[in-house]
Scaffold this active site. Structure first.
Site, PDB file in Angstrom:
ATOM      1  N   LYS A 124      -1.191   0.483 -25.096  1.00 58.32           N
ATOM      2  CA  LYS A 124      -1.554   0.322 -26.512  1.00 58.32           C
ATOM      3  C   LYS A 124      -0.268   0.362 -27.348  1.00 58.32           C
ATOM      4  O   LYS A 124       0.555  -0.529 -27.202  1.00 58.32           O
ATOM      5  CB  LYS A 124      -2.578   1.393 -26.890  1.00 58.32           C
ATOM      6  CG  LYS A 124      -3.869   1.215 -26.081  1.00 58.32           C
ATOM      7  CD  LYS A 124      -4.939   2.201 -26.439  1.00 58.32           C
ATOM      8  CE  LYS A 124      -6.207   1.844 -25.714  1.00 58.32           C
ATOM      9  NZ  LYS A 124      -6.729   2.898 -24.869  1.00 58.32           N
ATOM     10  N   ASP A 153      -5.453  13.546 -25.397  1.00 61.67           N
ATOM     11  CA  ASP A 153      -5.508  12.154 -24.944  1.00 61.67           C
ATOM     12  C   ASP A 153      -4.881  11.298 -26.045  1.00 61.67           C
ATOM     13  O   ASP A 153      -5.540  10.979 -27.035  1.00 61.67           O
ATOM     14  CB  ASP A 153      -6.957  11.741 -24.675  1.00 61.67           C
ATOM     15  CG  ASP A 153      -7.085  10.253 -24.330  1.00 61.67           C
ATOM     16  OD1 ASP A 153      -6.064   9.542 -24.362  1.00 61.67           O
ATOM     17  OD2 ASP A 153      -8.218   9.818 -24.044  1.00 61.67           O
ATOM     18  N   GLU A 184      -0.448   4.738  -0.453  1.00 62.10           N
ATOM     19  CA  GLU A 184      -1.260   5.951  -0.631  1.00 62.10           C
ATOM     20  C   GLU A 184      -0.391   7.184  -0.425  1.00 62.10           C
ATOM     21  O   GLU A 184       0.420   7.245   0.495  1.00 62.10           O
ATOM     22  CB  GLU A 184      -2.434   5.952   0.353  1.00 62.10           C
ATOM     23  CG  GLU A 184      -3.565   5.068  -0.122  1.00 62.10           C
ATOM     24  CD  GLU A 184      -4.786   5.143   0.772  1.00 62.10           C
ATOM     25  OE1 GLU A 184      -4.725   5.787   1.835  1.00 62.10           O
ATOM     26  OE2 GLU A 184      -5.800   4.538   0.393  1.00 62.10           O
ATOM     27  N   TYR A 215       0.856  -1.187   0.000  1.00 56.10           N
ATOM     28  CA  TYR A 215       0.000   0.000   0.000  1.00 56.10           C
ATOM     29  C   TYR A 215       0.890   1.233   0.000  1.00 56.10           C
ATOM     30  O   TYR A 215       1.836   1.300   0.763  1.00 56.10           O
ATOM     31  CB  TYR A 215      -0.949   0.008   1.202  1.00 56.10           C
ATOM     32  CG  TYR A 215      -2.362  -0.094   0.700  1.00 56.10           C
ATOM     33  CD1 TYR A 215      -2.985   1.025   0.160  1.00 56.10           C
ATOM     34  CD2 TYR A 215      -3.029  -1.310   0.674  1.00 56.10           C
ATOM     35  CE1 TYR A 215      -4.252   0.928  -0.388  1.00 56.10           C
ATOM     36  CE2 TYR A 215      -4.291  -1.406   0.124  1.00 56.10           C
ATOM     37  CZ  TYR A 215      -4.898  -0.280  -0.407  1.00 56.10           C
ATOM     38  OH  TYR A 215      -6.130  -0.367  -0.961  1.00 56.10           O
ATOM     39  N   ARG A 242      -1.141  -2.521 -18.434  1.00 56.52           N
ATOM     40  CA  ARG A 242      -2.388  -1.761 -18.419  1.00 56.52           C
ATOM     41  C   ARG A 242      -2.293  -0.697 -17.341  1.00 56.52           C
ATOM     42  O   ARG A 242      -2.094  -1.009 -16.169  1.00 56.52           O
ATOM     43  CB  ARG A 242      -3.562  -2.674 -18.111  1.00 56.52           C
ATOM     44  CG  ARG A 242      -3.829  -3.678 -19.186  1.00 56.52           C
ATOM     45  CD  ARG A 242      -5.207  -4.237 -19.044  1.00 56.52           C
ATOM     46  NE  ARG A 242      -6.160  -3.246 -19.516  1.00 56.52           N
ATOM     47  CZ  ARG A 242      -6.671  -3.250 -20.741  1.00 56.52           C
ATOM     48  NH1 ARG A 242      -6.342  -4.179 -21.595  1.00 56.52           N
ATOM     49  NH2 ARG A 242      -7.543  -2.336 -21.104  1.00 56.52           N
ATOM     50  N   THR A 247      -2.958   6.054 -22.032  1.00 58.10           N
ATOM     51  CA  THR A 247      -2.816   4.708 -21.487  1.00 58.10           C
ATOM     52  C   THR A 247      -1.399   4.248 -21.807  1.00 58.10           C
ATOM     53  O   THR A 247      -0.744   4.778 -22.701  1.00 58.10           O
ATOM     54  CB  THR A 247      -3.822   3.730 -22.133  1.00 58.10           C
ATOM     55  OG1 THR A 247      -3.703   3.826 -23.554  1.00 58.10           O
ATOM     56  CG2 THR A 247      -5.249   4.034 -21.729  1.00 58.10           C
TER      57      THR A 247
HETATM   58  C1  LIG Z   1      -8.434   7.625 -26.494  1.00 54.51           C
HETATM   59  C2  LIG Z   1      -8.705   6.765 -25.318  1.00 54.51           C
HETATM   60  N1  LIG Z   1      -8.778   7.319 -24.096  1.00 54.51           N
HETATM   61  C3  LIG Z   1      -9.033   6.583 -23.007  1.00 54.51           C
HETATM   62  C4  LIG Z   1      -9.218   5.222 -23.087  1.00 54.51           C
HETATM   63  C5  LIG Z   1      -9.588   4.462 -21.853  1.00 54.51           C
HETATM   64  O1  LIG Z   1      -8.643   3.597 -21.427  1.00 54.51           O
HETATM   65  P1  LIG Z   1      -9.007   2.405 -20.444  1.00 54.51           P
HETATM   66  O2  LIG Z   1      -9.708   1.380 -21.271  1.00 54.51           O
HETATM   67  O3  LIG Z   1      -7.670   1.989 -19.962  1.00 54.51           O
HETATM   68  O4  LIG Z   1      -9.869   2.956 -19.363  1.00 54.51           O
HETATM   69  C6  LIG Z   1      -9.137   4.584 -24.324  1.00 54.51           C
HETATM   70  C7  LIG Z   1      -9.329   3.132 -24.422  1.00 54.51           C
HETATM   71  O5  LIG Z   1      -9.715   2.555 -25.371  1.00 54.51           O
HETATM   72  C8  LIG Z   1      -8.888   5.384 -25.477  1.00 54.51           C
HETATM   73  O6  LIG Z   1      -8.839   4.827 -26.689  1.00 54.51           O
END
Ligand SMILES: Cc1ncc(COP(=O)(O)O)c(C=O)c1O
Length: 469
Positions: free
Chosen positions: A243, A214, A69, A67, A249, A240
């Site tokens: 990918k 993002d 935090e 843990y 993950r 993320t």
């Molecule tokens: C552009 C984008 N943002 C956020 C996410 C969310 O990621 P997670 O599935 O890890 O919550 C994804 C997942 O497919 C994504 O393609």
């Protein structure tokens, strides 16, 4: 030096889990099957990849028992020496990789990362603008009613035009009208590079909105130099790590220099929003595995990987178009493409399921202005990150396009021969009827599918998952 005891496949890794086999043969058997599936199928879902064995090993470290935090500079628990060292290492590597002054590596995944950013930098019912889901954005970019982002903020959604492209002038007009506090743009099924320079002008013109990139899908392309780094133009980057970046993950949030210029407290706000705002203890084993993946992504061979991923996608897209398929936006700049099947008159589900039976795994997907509902969309999405990790190149993309075409034709032929017969479903339920119809089509095309499956498996054996990059 080659070590004969080292596994050479995912199945080989799992075969070595003798304690798991002894303790829980049921879980072991499921893991064995999953490893074999990943070894022997062409995984073309664009959000998926193959992590190295080093990443798998980092995930299976005793960091998972902890843990932690808080943050390296202040925890709420004792026993933090290792946690602090590993989190500082991951943060430092990520800062270097993305060229930013602050990175938070604690978000549990992409959706919580985006929620944390919204929670950190907007107030309840502030206006937030994003690319809609059916235009290739993500659920967390403000899909109304059913998502946190669509309920916390007043959501304004931008839709791409008939051609599937973003019209930046139209985006600007809508943004100036809406005056959003935040604009979040990233792609999940849009095949074009985003023009963050232009979006920065738009954010400025719309009342100096906070601009969030993002880059979950394209982070690997960015750090590998195949796409531009948005750090210069945006205030925040989220991504993320699993990918194109090819890590465990998880997700990270970066605050750029531009972000700190806009608000010198932006890093603290993000940190407070992640913990204690949204989450409790970070997953330290994931952070350890992220550190490994960031190191791998900083190597020269990762640059080759990023460029080859795009080159492979472009070859695959060209081949598909040469065979007469319509691709959303007429091609791709990144690692993915969306095939529009309206002309062929078959659902994305049927083709995706038929291809899965042939060992080619991708996902059904809506096309812009899709007349069909999201569960039965008119297209499918596919990409090249995992194939490229296996070392496949342009020649293999051409071969794969041929197999996809063969399966699609076999399904279309089966469909036309079946439509004369009445497909009797036991249930009146529309979903059940569609399922019965799909199964009948795929069953009728089975001999053609089986022949391709054998070739797919042979190709997978020729290009094993490397396990080390
Ligand atoms: C552009 C984008 N943002 C956020 C996410 C969310 O990621 P997670 O599935 O890890 O919550 C994804 C997942 O497919 C994504 O393609």
């Amino acid at each position: 030096m080659a070590d004969e005891r080292q596994p050479t496949s995912y199945a080989g890794i799992v075969a070595g889990y003798s304690r798991l086999q002894a303790a829980d043969p049921v879980v072991f058997a499921l893991a064995e099957r999953e490893a074999a599936r990943q070894d022997l199928t062409l995984r073309m879902t664009p959000s998926e990849n193959y992590v190295s064995q080093a990443v798998i090993q980092a995930l299976a470290t005793p960091f998972m028992n902890n843990y932690a935090e808080g943050h390296p500079e202040g925890r709420y628990y004792q026993g933090q020496e290792g946690n602090n060292a590993i989190e500082n290492l991951a943060m430092g590597r990520a800062r270097e990789l993305f060229g930013v002054p602050y990175v938070n590596v604690q978000p549990l995944s992409g959706s919580p990362a985006n929620a944390a950013v919204e929670f950190a930098l907007t107030d309840y019912q502030d206006t937030v603008m994003g690319l809609s889901l059916k235009s290739g954005g993500h659920l967390t970019h403000g899909v109304p009613d059913i998502t946190f982002s669509g309920r916390w903020g007043k959501s304004v959604q931008y839709e791409v035009g008939e051609d599937g492209l973003i019209d930046y002038d139209a985006f600007e007009r809508q943004a100036i009208d809406a005056k959003p506090k935040m604009i979040i743009v990233g792609i999940t099924s849009h095949p074009r590079e985003i023009n963050y320079k232009r979006l920065a002008e738009i954010a400025k013109a719309a009342g100096d909105a906070i601009l969030v990139a993002d880059i979950s899908h394209t982070a690997g392309l960015v750090v590998g130099g195949a796409h531009n780094n948005p750090a210069e133009y945006v205030h925040i980057i989220t991504t993320t790590t699993h990918k194109t970046l090819r890590g465990p993950r998880g997700a990270i949030i970066a605050v750029t220099n531009k972000g700190l210029e806009k608000d010198p407290e932006m890093d603290k706000k993000v940190r407070m929003a992640v913990f204690p705002g949204m989450q409790g203890g970070p997953h330290m084993e994931t952070i350890a595995a992220m550190a490994v993946a960031f190191e791998e992504a900083s190597q020269p061979q990762f640059r080759e990987y990023a460029h080859q991923t795009v080159a492979n996608a472009q070859t695959l897209a060209d081949e598909m178009m040469n065979k007469g398929y319509k691709l959303v936006t007429g091609g791709t700049d990144n690692h993915l493409m969306v095939v529009d099947l309206q002309k062929e008159g078959i659902l994305g589900n049927t083709v995706a399921e038929g291809l899965e039976a042939a060992g080619i795994v991708l996902n059904r997907n809506a096309v812009p202005n899709d007349p069909n509902p999201p569960f039965y969309p008119s297209g499918y999405r596919m990409g090249t990150p995992a194939l490229t990790s296996r070392g496949m190149k342009e020649d293999q993309m051409k071969q794969i396009a041929g197999w996809i075409d063969d399966v699609t034709k076999a399904l279309l032929e089966a469909k036309s021969s079946l439509s004369a017969e009445r497909i009797q479903a036991g249930e009146a339920d529309v979903n059940e009827r569609k399922k019965v119809e799909r199964n009948a089509i795929i069953a009728k095309a089975a001999p053609a599918i089986q022949a391709i499956k054998e070739q797919v498996e042979a190709l997978c054996r020729q290009y094993p998952i490397p396990l080390a990059y």
